[in-house]
Design a protein around this motif. Structure first.
Motif, PDB file in Angstrom:
ATOM      1  N   LEU A   6       0.826  -1.202   0.000  1.00 37.03           N
ATOM      2  CA  LEU A   6       0.000   0.000   0.000  1.00 37.03           C
ATOM      3  C   LEU A   6       0.861   1.253   0.000  1.00 37.03           C
ATOM      4  N   MET A   7       1.921   1.269   0.826  1.00 33.78           N
ATOM      5  CA  MET A   7       2.790   2.438   0.881  1.00 33.78           C
ATOM      6  C   MET A   7       3.509   2.648  -0.451  1.00 33.78           C
ATOM      7  N   LYS A   8       3.909   1.544  -1.100  1.00 31.86           N
ATOM      8  CA  LYS A   8       4.548   1.666  -2.411  1.00 31.86           C
ATOM      9  C   LYS A   8       3.575   2.234  -3.440  1.00 31.86           C
ATOM     10  N   ALA A   9       2.349   1.732  -3.417  1.00 28.08           N
ATOM     11  CA  ALA A   9       1.338   2.229  -4.357  1.00 28.08           C
ATOM     12  C   ALA A   9       1.030   3.696  -4.110  1.00 28.08           C
ATOM     13  N   LEU A  10       0.933   4.064  -2.840  1.00 31.66           N
ATOM     14  CA  LEU A  10       0.648   5.457  -2.499  1.00 31.66           C
ATOM     15  C   LEU A  10       1.772   6.375  -2.944  1.00 31.66           C
ATOM     16  N   GLY A  11       3.018   5.915  -2.758  1.00 28.24           N
ATOM     17  CA  GLY A  11       4.150   6.725  -3.187  1.00 28.24           C
ATOM     18  C   GLY A  11       4.098   7.018  -4.669  1.00 28.24           C
ATOM     19  N   GLY A  12       3.705   6.029  -5.450  1.00 27.75           N
ATOM     20  CA  GLY A  12       3.595   6.223  -6.888  1.00 27.75           C
ATOM     21  C   GLY A  12       2.479   7.178  -7.262  1.00 27.75           C
ATOM     22  N   VAL A  27      10.409  13.575   1.084  1.00 28.73           N
ATOM     23  CA  VAL A  27       9.610  13.844   2.280  1.00 28.73           C
ATOM     24  C   VAL A  27       8.130  13.718   1.970  1.00 28.73           C
ATOM     25  N   VAL A  28       7.704  14.302   0.842  1.00 34.34           N
ATOM     26  CA  VAL A  28       6.300  14.222   0.445  1.00 34.34           C
ATOM     27  C   VAL A  28       5.871  12.766   0.282  1.00 34.34           C
ATOM     28  N   GLU A  29       6.690  11.961  -0.367  1.00 33.70           N
ATOM     29  CA  GLU A  29       6.344  10.555  -0.578  1.00 33.70           C
ATOM     30  C   GLU A  29       6.175   9.822   0.749  1.00 33.70           C
ATOM     31  N   GLN A  30       7.110  10.042   1.678  1.00 34.28           N
ATOM     32  CA  GLN A  30       7.038   9.361   2.971  1.00 34.28           C
ATOM     33  C   GLN A  30       5.805   9.785   3.764  1.00 34.28           C
ATOM     34  N   VAL A  31       5.576  11.082   3.831  1.00 33.19           N
ATOM     35  CA  VAL A  31       4.458  11.588   4.628  1.00 33.19           C
ATOM     36  C   VAL A  31       3.126  11.196   4.006  1.00 33.19           C
ATOM     37  N   TYR A  32       3.016  11.308   2.680  1.00 31.74           N
ATOM     38  CA  TYR A  32       1.768  10.935   2.018  1.00 31.74           C
ATOM     39  C   TYR A  32       1.461   9.460   2.221  1.00 31.74           C
ATOM     40  N   ALA A  33       2.503   8.619   2.135  1.00 31.41           N
ATOM     41  CA  ALA A  33       2.276   7.189   2.325  1.00 31.41           C
ATOM     42  C   ALA A  33       1.735   6.921   3.729  1.00 31.41           C
ATOM     43  N   GLN A  34       2.304   7.574   4.736  1.00 35.45           N
ATOM     44  CA  GLN A  34       1.828   7.372   6.111  1.00 35.45           C
ATOM     45  C   GLN A  34       0.426   7.940   6.312  1.00 35.45           C
ATOM     46  N   ALA A  88      -2.457  10.743  23.778  1.00 34.35           N
ATOM     47  CA  ALA A  88      -3.299  10.156  22.736  1.00 34.35           C
ATOM     48  C   ALA A  88      -3.438   8.655  22.940  1.00 34.35           C
ATOM     49  N   GLU A  89      -4.614   8.135  22.576  1.00 36.81           N
ATOM     50  CA  GLU A  89      -4.840   6.699  22.656  1.00 36.81           C
ATOM     51  C   GLU A  89      -3.915   5.949  21.698  1.00 36.81           C
ATOM     52  N   ARG A  90      -3.801   6.451  20.468  1.00 32.81           N
ATOM     53  CA  ARG A  90      -2.873   5.885  19.495  1.00 32.81           C
ATOM     54  C   ARG A  90      -2.139   7.053  18.853  1.00 32.81           C
ATOM     55  N   ASP A  91      -0.871   7.236  19.208  1.00 28.66           N
ATOM     56  CA  ASP A  91      -0.139   8.384  18.690  1.00 28.66           C
ATOM     57  C   ASP A  91       0.380   8.084  17.290  1.00 28.66           C
ATOM     58  N   ASP A  92      -0.469   8.358  16.278  1.00 32.32           N
ATOM     59  CA  ASP A  92      -0.058   8.121  14.903  1.00 32.32           C
ATOM     60  C   ASP A  92       0.308   9.422  14.208  1.00 32.32           C
ATOM     61  N   THR A  93       0.650  10.444  15.002  1.00 33.86           N
ATOM     62  CA  THR A  93       1.087  11.704  14.416  1.00 33.86           C
ATOM     63  C   THR A  93       2.408  11.489  13.689  1.00 33.86           C
ATOM     64  N   ILE A  94       2.544  12.096  12.541  1.00 28.16           N
ATOM     65  CA  ILE A  94       3.715  11.880  11.693  1.00 28.16           C
ATOM     66  C   ILE A  94       4.785  12.923  12.011  1.00 28.16           C
ATOM     67  N   PRO A  95       6.009  12.497  12.363  1.00 33.61           N
ATOM     68  CA  PRO A  95       7.081  13.438  12.725  1.00 33.61           C
ATOM     69  C   PRO A  95       7.712  14.073  11.491  1.00 33.61           C
ATOM     70  N   ILE A  96       7.026  15.027  10.893  1.00 36.41           N
ATOM     71  CA  ILE A  96       7.460  15.600   9.618  1.00 36.41           C
ATOM     72  C   ILE A  96       8.819  16.276   9.735  1.00 36.41           C
ATOM     73  N   VAL A  97       9.035  17.018  10.812  1.00 38.35           N
ATOM     74  CA  VAL A  97      10.309  17.720  10.979  1.00 38.35           C
ATOM     75  C   VAL A  97      11.460  16.725  11.067  1.00 38.35           C
ATOM     76  N   ASP A  98      11.257  15.624  11.788  1.00 36.40           N
ATOM     77  CA  ASP A  98      12.305  14.601  11.907  1.00 36.40           C
ATOM     78  C   ASP A  98      12.598  13.963  10.548  1.00 36.40           C
ATOM     79  N   ILE A  99      11.536  13.670   9.784  1.00 33.39           N
ATOM     80  CA  ILE A  99      11.713  13.098   8.449  1.00 33.39           C
ATOM     81  C   ILE A  99      12.477  14.066   7.556  1.00 33.39           C
ATOM     82  N   LEU A 100      12.101  15.341   7.629  1.00 35.26           N
ATOM     83  CA  LEU A 100      12.761  16.372   6.819  1.00 35.26           C
ATOM     84  C   LEU A 100      14.229  16.501   7.187  1.00 35.26           C
ATOM     85  N   ASP A 101      14.521  16.567   8.483  1.00 34.82           N
ATOM     86  CA  ASP A 101      15.911  16.689   8.929  1.00 34.82           C
ATOM     87  C   ASP A 101      16.751  15.502   8.444  1.00 34.82           C
TER      88      ASP A 101
END
Length: 335
Positions: free
Chosen positions: A62-68, A240-247, A310-323
């Motif tokens: 799914l993540m591969k398909a989303l990246g595309g 960065v866009v590909e990683q964040v969009y996939a998540q 949060a019950e399920r912390d699925d927040t995406i660490p965008i700054v960490d990914i970018l760095d």
């Protein structure tokens, strides 16, 4: 925290309303019955994923398909926002603006007069898309896949990825549209990073909203302090866009799997897409209004209270990914 000193009356009232909406409310302190329901929803999503043949590779596929889907789609979404139409709307009201960035010089009160309601068109389009994909991502279709009576896992993954990508691309365009009316051009790499934070906020659940605000605040601080983002290049932005969009796509897909049932798959798909777009537009307006005031009055650190876990912390660490991507790309971008 209040920064009203020195603000105009209009700006001060707008600021107070923005900050108040970020504070943990009573609904943030979730009662046991709500926590149990959220937990069950997550478990249902997991079971439905497990039903798919080859489910152990499901998330990777799914993540591969989303990246595309999303890299080209996100660029097309940004490009489809007609900056000329936005500028013309301001010029009709007598404002001398030649570029999108010129809008930032205007008072917030004038921006609020010019900007139209943008949510209805995006909600309508996303509802149609969700209805079209609803059966493919409903529990009934997945049960059929598990029993061998429906298309294979690849078809289901493709349908899920297409639906999630369509929502994300529509959301990207909605964010770019809102941003333009407040004077921010998503053609700039740093603005694309901030827009990802807005998408993270707009697609977060109620229980992860506070964490998403914190992540967006980190992005604002990075922009204000120039961070290391002067090294941004298109290859870094793309990764960065590909990683964040996939998540983000995984997040949206799991939400649908957890709530869909066979009989109402179409309605679930349509309803969740509409809800997502409504929240994205609302949160984009919140984020860009607040950012305008932060830049106007030199406010940087506005992290909201973080007293609720949060019950399920699925927040995406965008700054960490970018760095991480900037560090990895350093040999390629150094002078």
């Amino acid at each position: 925290m209040s920064f009203r000193s020195g603000m105009s009356e209009y700006d001060g009232e707008a600021w107070d309303a923005l900050i108040a909406s970020e504070k943990p409310s009573e609904r943030s302190f979730l009662p046991a019955v709500v926590r149990d329901r959220l937990h069950r929803t997550g478990e249902v999503a997991k079971r439905r994923i497990d039903m798919i043949p080859g489910s152990e590779q499901f998330q990777g596929l799914l993540m591969k398909a989303l990246g595309g889907f999303t890299d080209l789609g996100s660029r097309a979404a940004r490009a489809s926002v007609r900056s000329g139409a936005v500028l013309k709307a301001y010029q009709k009201r007598g404002h001398d603006v030649a570029e999108i960035e010129d809008i930032r010089k205007l008072p917030l009160s004038e921006m609020d007069k010019v900007k139209p309601r943008l949510d209805l068109a995006y909600i309508t389009a996303s509802t149609v898309q969700g209805a079209a994909a609803g059966l493919a991502v409903s529990g009934g279709e997945l049960l059929g896949v598990a029993s061998g009576g429906a298309p294979g896992a690849g078809v289901v993954v493709g349908a899920m990825a297409a639906d999630a990508a369509a929502v994300l691309i529509a959301s990207q365009r909605a964010v770019a549209h809102v941003a333009a009316y407040y004077g921010y051009d998503l053609a700039r790499p740093e603005e694309q990073m901030f827009a990802l934070g807005v998408l993270n906020l707009g697609t977060s659940s109620d229980v992860t909203k506070a964490a998403a605000y914190l992540e967006l605040n980190k992005l604002v601080q990075g922009l204000a302090r120039k961070h290391t983002w002067d090294q941004l290049r298109q290859n870094v932005v793309t990764k960065v866009v590909e990683q964040v969009y996939a998540q983000l796509g995984i997040r949206l897909t799991q939400r649908k799997l957890g709530q869909a049932v066979p009989v109402v798959g179409v309605l679930i798909g349509a309803g969740l897409n509409a809800t997502t777009l409504r929240r994205v537009v609302d949160d984009a307006e919140h984020a860009y209004r607040k950012r305008h005031l932060q830049e106007k009055y030199g406010i940087v650190d506005t992290a909201p209270p973080s007293t609720v876990k949060a019950e399920r912390d699925d927040t995406i660490p965008i700054v960490d990914i970018l760095d991480a991507e900037i560090v990895e790309a350093e040999p390629d971008v150094s002078p």
